[in-house]
Motif scaffolding. Structure first.
Motif, PDB file in Angstrom:
ATOM      1  N   ARG A 182     -35.459  -5.155  -2.944  1.00 57.43           N
ATOM      2  CA  ARG A 182     -36.926  -5.582  -2.172  1.00 57.43           C
ATOM      3  C   ARG A 182     -36.188  -6.450  -0.726  1.00 57.43           C
ATOM      4  N   THR A 183     -36.424  -6.008   0.532  1.00 61.00           N
ATOM      5  CA  THR A 183     -35.858  -6.491   1.575  1.00 61.00           C
ATOM      6  C   THR A 183     -36.445  -7.851   2.015  1.00 61.00           C
ATOM      7  N   THR A 184     -37.738  -8.056   1.895  1.00 59.68           N
ATOM      8  CA  THR A 184     -38.336  -9.448   2.010  1.00 59.68           C
ATOM      9  C   THR A 184     -38.815 -10.405   0.906  1.00 59.68           C
ATOM     10  N   VAL A 185     -39.054 -11.405   1.220  1.00 62.47           N
ATOM     11  CA  VAL A 185     -39.692 -12.272   0.364  1.00 62.47           C
ATOM     12  C   VAL A 185     -41.182 -11.725  -0.181  1.00 62.47           C
ATOM     13  N   ALA A 186     -41.773 -11.491   0.877  1.00 63.39           N
ATOM     14  CA  ALA A 186     -43.209 -10.861   0.793  1.00 63.39           C
ATOM     15  C   ALA A 186     -43.349  -9.797  -0.330  1.00 63.39           C
ATOM     16  N   GLU A 187     -42.378  -8.962   0.092  1.00 66.71           N
ATOM     17  CA  GLU A 187     -42.487  -7.495  -1.036  1.00 66.71           C
ATOM     18  C   GLU A 187     -42.165  -8.257  -2.388  1.00 66.71           C
ATOM     19  N   ARG A 188     -41.155  -8.851  -2.572  1.00 64.35           N
ATOM     20  CA  ARG A 188     -41.026  -9.104  -3.901  1.00 64.35           C
ATOM     21  C   ARG A 188     -42.090 -10.224  -4.497  1.00 64.35           C
ATOM     22  N   VAL A 212     -44.764 -18.015   0.520  1.00 63.23           N
ATOM     23  CA  VAL A 212     -43.572 -16.927   1.013  1.00 63.23           C
ATOM     24  C   VAL A 212     -43.642 -17.037   2.392  1.00 63.23           C
ATOM     25  N   THR A 213     -44.344 -17.797   3.057  1.00 61.50           N
ATOM     26  CA  THR A 213     -44.542 -17.857   4.437  1.00 61.50           C
ATOM     27  C   THR A 213     -43.651 -19.081   5.107  1.00 61.50           C
TER      28      THR A 213
END
Length: 217
Positions: A182-188, A212-213
């Motif tokens: 996953r490319t972003t923390v939010a996706e993970r 995650v923000t």
């Protein structure tokens, strides 16, 4: 040497699945894997870390015996073989993981499972999901697997397998060989709680968006 091994795995993941298909057994050691609080999480962590493709047996050193076996091997190698043959390692179960990029809108894996006692279970796994069949250690089941278009296991789209269970059972992984990247923390943060819930049977514990923000400076 550890860096070279990691680089080899990274290069393999970036090219094809030929080497990873050959992995028959993965052994995990250390409290990070053996003290997760749920054996299914240990199996999922090992699968996500190494991303094997095909059918793989998963064991863990829950008794921390591997360091002792290493010392014993210098004095009596045959004793080490006898100990490992006597199941001193915990057999978590079997992982079946497809190769390809499944659609998340429809089924990716269609299963027909026939247990030793003759009971038959049918289950479809949607692309992007994981599912655990709770089969105890030393028990087996005949499993017929049908894969959706564009997916394969060991270059086959339909397989008939005899699979053995374990502490966790049999983990069927229909996320695809690149799904865990996953490319972003939010996706993970949006996918990992779902996978954890699917393998443990617990309800989904959503990760708060504030975690995650990035904080405002």
């Amino acid at each position: 040497m550890a860096r070279a091994a990691i680089q080899h795995i990274t290069n393999t993941l970036a090219t094809d699945d030929a080497d990873l298909q050959a992995i028959d057994l993965i052994i995990g050691a250390g409290a990070t894997l053996t003290a997760t609080g749920h054996p299914n999480l240990a199996m999922l962590l090992l699968v996500d870390a190494l991303q094997p493709v095909g059918v793989t047996h998963i064991k863990t050193d829950s008794r921390a015996i591997i360091p002792a076996l290493g010392a014993l091997a210098l004095r009596d190698p045959s004793a080490v073989v006898q100990l490992t043959d006597n199941n001193v390692l915990e057999h978590l179960g079997t992982v079946v993981r497809l190769f390809g990029t499944p659609s998340k809108e429809t089924w990716a894996m269609r299963l027909t499972i026939t247990a030793e006692d003759g009971q038959t279970f049918k289950h479809d796994i949607t692309g992007g999901d994981v599912w655990v069949f709770p089969l105890p250690d030393k028990f087996w089941a005949n499993v017929r697997i049908e894969l959706a278009h564009g997916l394969s296991i060991n270059n086959k789209t339909t397989l008939d397998l005899k699979l053995y269970g374990g502490t966790s059972g049999i983990l069927f992984d229909a996320r695809g060989h690149t799904a865990t990247v996953r490319t972003t923390v939010a996706e993970r943060a949006s996918t990992m709680p779902k996978w954890f819930a699917q393998v443990t049977g617990h309800r989904i514990e959503a990760i708060p968006s504030s975690w995650v923000t990035a904080p405002e400076l």
